[in-house]
Each structure stands twice: as structure tokens, then as C-alpha cells.
Design a protein around this motif. Structure first.
Motif, PDB file in Angstrom:
ATOM      1  N   ALA A  47      62.392  81.519  86.367  1.00  0.00           N
ATOM      2  CA  ALA A  47      62.261  81.300  87.800  1.00  0.00           C
ATOM      3  C   ALA A  47      60.982  80.696  88.257  1.00  0.00           C
ATOM      4  CB  ALA A  47      62.596  82.580  88.593  1.00  0.00           C
ATOM      5  N   ARG A  48      59.974  81.223  87.506  1.00  0.00           N
ATOM      6  CA  ARG A  48      58.352  80.705  87.800  1.00  0.00           C
ATOM      7  C   ARG A  48      58.647  79.306  87.174  1.00  0.00           C
ATOM      8  NH1 ARG A  48      54.155  84.664  85.849  1.00  0.00           N
ATOM      9  NH2 ARG A  48      52.869  83.115  87.088  1.00  0.00           N
ATOM     10  N   MET A  49      59.021  78.887  86.281  1.00  0.00           N
ATOM     11  CA  MET A  49      59.000  77.459  85.806  1.00  0.00           C
ATOM     12  C   MET A  49      59.887  76.604  86.622  1.00  0.00           C
ATOM     13  SD  MET A  49      59.278  77.882  81.533  1.00  0.00           S
ATOM     14  CE  MET A  49      58.132  78.574  80.524  1.00  0.00           C
ATOM     15  N   ALA A  50      60.682  77.120  87.178  1.00  0.00           N
ATOM     16  CA  ALA A  50      61.678  76.134  88.147  1.00  0.00           C
ATOM     17  C   ALA A  50      60.769  75.679  89.428  1.00  0.00           C
ATOM     18  CB  ALA A  50      62.930  76.815  88.387  1.00  0.00           C
ATOM     19  N   VAL A  55      56.094  71.724  85.243  1.00  0.00           N
ATOM     20  CA  VAL A  55      56.897  72.285  84.083  1.00  0.00           C
ATOM     21  C   VAL A  55      58.268  71.882  84.289  1.00  0.00           C
ATOM     22  CG1 VAL A  55      57.676  74.175  82.744  1.00  0.00           C
ATOM     23  CG2 VAL A  55      55.376  74.033  83.868  1.00  0.00           C
ATOM     24  N   ALA A  56      59.073  71.029  83.549  1.00  0.00           N
ATOM     25  CA  ALA A  56      60.419  70.638  83.308  1.00  0.00           C
ATOM     26  C   ALA A  56      61.304  71.914  82.625  1.00  0.00           C
ATOM     27  CB  ALA A  56      60.727  69.393  82.484  1.00  0.00           C
ATOM     28  N   ALA A  57      61.631  72.990  83.577  1.00  0.00           N
ATOM     29  CA  ALA A  57      62.141  74.028  83.139  1.00  0.00           C
ATOM     30  C   ALA A  57      63.616  74.002  82.488  1.00  0.00           C
ATOM     31  CB  ALA A  57      62.591  74.965  84.427  1.00  0.00           C
ATOM     32  N   THR A  58      64.193  72.770  82.604  1.00  0.00           N
ATOM     33  CA  THR A  58      65.499  72.554  81.946  1.00  0.00           C
ATOM     34  C   THR A  58      65.312  72.267  80.420  1.00  0.00           C
ATOM     35  OG1 THR A  58      65.628  70.124  82.861  1.00  0.00           O
ATOM     36  CG2 THR A  58      66.746  72.168  84.057  1.00  0.00           C
ATOM     37  N   SER A  59      64.190  71.622  80.336  1.00  0.00           N
ATOM     38  CA  SER A  59      63.779  71.379  78.887  1.00  0.00           C
ATOM     39  C   SER A  59      63.080  72.434  77.873  1.00  0.00           C
ATOM     40  CB  SER A  59      62.906  70.272  78.877  1.00  0.00           C
ATOM     41  OG  SER A  59      63.352  69.088  79.393  1.00  0.00           O
ATOM     42  N   ILE A  60      62.894  73.611  78.724  1.00  0.00           N
ATOM     43  CA  ILE A  60      62.323  74.690  77.854  1.00  0.00           C
ATOM     44  C   ILE A  60      63.214  75.914  77.596  1.00  0.00           C
ATOM     45  CG2 ILE A  60      60.262  75.877  77.706  1.00  0.00           C
ATOM     46  CD1 ILE A  60      58.649  73.840  79.134  1.00  0.00           C
ATOM     47  N   SER A  61      63.328  76.472  76.492  1.00  0.00           N
ATOM     48  CA  SER A  61      64.224  77.578  76.521  1.00  0.00           C
ATOM     49  C   SER A  61      63.407  78.717  76.092  1.00  0.00           C
ATOM     50  CB  SER A  61      65.025  77.305  75.033  1.00  0.00           C
ATOM     51  OG  SER A  61      65.706  78.538  74.581  1.00  0.00           O
ATOM     52  N   GLN A  70      59.594  84.041  73.367  1.00  0.00           N
ATOM     53  CA  GLN A  70      59.664  82.800  72.396  1.00  0.00           C
ATOM     54  C   GLN A  70      59.762  81.516  73.278  1.00  0.00           C
ATOM     55  OE1 GLN A  70      59.291  82.217  68.958  1.00  0.00           O
ATOM     56  NE2 GLN A  70      59.304  80.059  69.391  1.00  0.00           N
ATOM     57  N   LEU A  71      59.089  80.591  73.315  1.00  0.00           N
ATOM     58  CA  LEU A  71      59.298  79.134  74.259  1.00  0.00           C
ATOM     59  C   LEU A  71      59.485  78.406  73.115  1.00  0.00           C
ATOM     60  CD1 LEU A  71      56.064  79.300  76.477  1.00  0.00           C
ATOM     61  CD2 LEU A  71      58.460  80.179  77.168  1.00  0.00           C
ATOM     62  N   GLN A  78      50.689  67.795  76.725  1.00  0.00           N
ATOM     63  CA  GLN A  78      50.091  68.946  76.274  1.00  0.00           C
ATOM     64  C   GLN A  78      49.691  69.952  77.311  1.00  0.00           C
ATOM     65  OE1 GLN A  78      49.682  70.107  72.864  1.00  0.00           O
ATOM     66  NE2 GLN A  78      49.037  72.028  73.888  1.00  0.00           N
ATOM     67  N   ALA A  79      49.383  69.468  78.684  1.00  0.00           N
ATOM     68  CA  ALA A  79      49.224  70.144  79.751  1.00  0.00           C
ATOM     69  C   ALA A  79      50.690  70.843  80.264  1.00  0.00           C
ATOM     70  CB  ALA A  79      48.756  69.159  80.917  1.00  0.00           C
ATOM     71  N   GLU A  80      51.610  70.149  79.970  1.00  0.00           N
ATOM     72  CA  GLU A  80      53.010  71.055  80.398  1.00  0.00           C
ATOM     73  C   GLU A  80      53.261  72.219  79.318  1.00  0.00           C
ATOM     74  OE1 GLU A  80      57.738  70.084  80.824  1.00  0.00           O
ATOM     75  OE2 GLU A  80      56.292  68.511  80.429  1.00  0.00           O
ATOM     76  N   LYS A  81      52.942  71.926  78.163  1.00  0.00           N
ATOM     77  CA  LYS A  81      53.197  73.287  77.313  1.00  0.00           C
ATOM     78  C   LYS A  81      52.291  74.106  77.442  1.00  0.00           C
ATOM     79  CE  LYS A  81      52.741  73.584  72.622  1.00  0.00           C
ATOM     80  NZ  LYS A  81      52.542  73.355  71.032  1.00  0.00           N
ATOM     81  N   ASN A  82      51.094  73.932  77.830  1.00  0.00           N
ATOM     82  CA  ASN A  82      50.148  74.913  78.186  1.00  0.00           C
ATOM     83  C   ASN A  82      50.431  75.689  79.432  1.00  0.00           C
ATOM     84  OD1 ASN A  82      48.567  74.017  76.136  1.00  0.00           O
ATOM     85  ND2 ASN A  82      47.110  72.851  77.156  1.00  0.00           N
ATOM     86  N   GLN A  83      51.014  74.978  80.267  1.00  0.00           N
ATOM     87  CA  GLN A  83      51.307  75.640  81.808  1.00  0.00           C
ATOM     88  C   GLN A  83      52.484  76.562  81.450  1.00  0.00           C
ATOM     89  OE1 GLN A  83      49.759  75.822  84.466  1.00  0.00           O
ATOM     90  NE2 GLN A  83      51.273  76.687  85.905  1.00  0.00           N
ATOM     91  N   ALA A  84      53.705  76.051  80.735  1.00  0.00           N
ATOM     92  CA  ALA A  84      54.567  77.009  80.403  1.00  0.00           C
ATOM     93  C   ALA A  84      54.197  78.347  79.682  1.00  0.00           C
ATOM     94  CB  ALA A  84      55.641  76.310  79.447  1.00  0.00           C
ATOM     95  N   GLU A  85      53.315  78.135  78.647  1.00  0.00           N
ATOM     96  CA  GLU A  85      52.612  79.206  78.021  1.00  0.00           C
ATOM     97  C   GLU A  85      51.842  80.048  78.999  1.00  0.00           C
ATOM     98  OE1 GLU A  85      49.830  80.569  74.472  1.00  0.00           O
ATOM     99  OE2 GLU A  85      50.462  78.625  74.186  1.00  0.00           O
ATOM    100  N   ALA A  86      51.074  79.634  79.968  1.00  0.00           N
ATOM    101  CA  ALA A  86      50.633  80.497  80.891  1.00  0.00           C
ATOM    102  C   ALA A  86      51.504  81.226  81.833  1.00  0.00           C
ATOM    103  CB  ALA A  86      49.616  79.582  81.745  1.00  0.00           C
ATOM    104  N   ILE A  87      52.495  80.591  82.300  1.00  0.00           N
ATOM    105  CA  ILE A  87      53.251  80.917  82.993  1.00  0.00           C
ATOM    106  C   ILE A  87      53.917  82.307  82.411  1.00  0.00           C
ATOM    107  CG2 ILE A  87      55.784  80.786  84.085  1.00  0.00           C
ATOM    108  CD1 ILE A  87      55.055  78.016  84.866  1.00  0.00           C
ATOM    109  N   ALA A  88      54.459  82.068  81.209  1.00  0.00           N
ATOM    110  CA  ALA A  88      55.037  83.246  80.218  1.00  0.00           C
ATOM    111  C   ALA A  88      54.051  84.400  80.110  1.00  0.00           C
ATOM    112  CB  ALA A  88      55.556  82.828  79.084  1.00  0.00           C
ATOM    113  N   ARG A  89      52.796  83.886  79.913  1.00  0.00           N
ATOM    114  CA  ARG A  89      51.777  85.171  79.530  1.00  0.00           C
ATOM    115  C   ARG A  89      51.423  85.945  80.887  1.00  0.00           C
ATOM    116  NH1 ARG A  89      49.888  85.367  74.730  1.00  0.00           N
ATOM    117  NH2 ARG A  89      49.586  83.665  73.362  1.00  0.00           N
ATOM    118  N   ASN A  90      51.525  85.455  81.876  1.00  0.00           N
ATOM    119  CA  ASN A  90      51.241  85.957  83.331  1.00  0.00           C
ATOM    120  C   ASN A  90      52.447  86.622  83.817  1.00  0.00           C
ATOM    121  OD1 ASN A  90      48.247  85.350  83.060  1.00  0.00           O
ATOM    122  ND2 ASN A  90      48.818  83.290  83.778  1.00  0.00           N
TER     123      ASN A  90
END
Length: 105
Positions: A47-50, A55-61, A70-71, A78-90
Motif C-alpha cells: 500500500a505504501r509503495m502504491a 516506486v513502481a509497485a506493480t514491478s516489485i514483489s 523479501q523484495l 537505483q533510487a527506486e530500489k533504495n526507496q522500496a527498501e526504505a519503505i519496507a524498513r520503515n
């Protein structure tokens, strides 16, 4: 009368197996509570990725097991990858994040 007796025996056998396994879920041997918690974590992250336009939420599992996220999938930068990880960590309840997202322009 016999089919009823067979059905009753099957139900009792099923309940006995369920009680003796400690309510483990699937092959990972999670408890029902842990499974529900992990499903909530996965839903919150997706939901936060959407909501995040970077972040393209539909491209990330996103998969969660015992609080470890597990992402996987593809990111455009690289910025999108980092943002997806930050969302998950937080996200509340997350213990660890394994980022296997591949950057593919």
C-alpha cells in the motif's frame, strides 16, 4: 448411517492432526498468528509503495516470513530500489529486509 460415521471419523482425525501440529501453516511451519502478522506487513508495504510515485509497485514483489521481508522484481533506477527498501524498513513489524530488486533501465 455408514457415510455419517465415516465423515465423523474423518473430521475427528483432521482435528487431531491439526491439534498435534500446533496449528502450523504451510511448509514454513508458521503459526497462524505469525502468518496473519506477515500478511499485514506485506499489505502495508504494498500500500505504501502504491502511494509513492517514485516506486513502481506493480514491478516489485513483496513476501514476508516471520517479519523478514523479501523484495524482488525490477526497478528503473537505483533510487527506486533504495526507496522500496526504505519503505519496507520503515514499516511496523519488519525485522529485516532482503532486497533482491534488479535495476533495469
Amino acid at each position: 448411517m455408514k457415510p455419517l460415521r465415516i465423515a465423523t471419523t474423518a473430521v475427528l482425525l483432521g482435528l487431531t492432526v491439526l491439534a498435534s501440529t500446533g496449528c502450523s501453516v504451510a511448509r514454513q511451519q508458521q503459526t497462524v498468528g505469525a502468518y496473519v502478522d506477515d500478511a499485514g506487513i506485506t499489505t502495508a508495504i504494498k500500500a505504501r509503495m502504491a502511494e509513492d510515485r517514485t516506486v513502481a509497485a506493480t514491478s516489485i514483489s513483496v513476501e514476508t516470513l516471520n517479519g523478514t521481508v523479501q523484495l524482488s522484481g525490477f526497478a528503473k533506477s537505483q533510487a527506486e530500489k533504495n526507496q522500496a527498501e526504505a519503505i519496507a524498513r520503515n514499516t511496523r513489524g519488519v525485522r529485516d529486509v532482503r532486497n533482491s530488486i534488479v535495476v533495469r533501465p
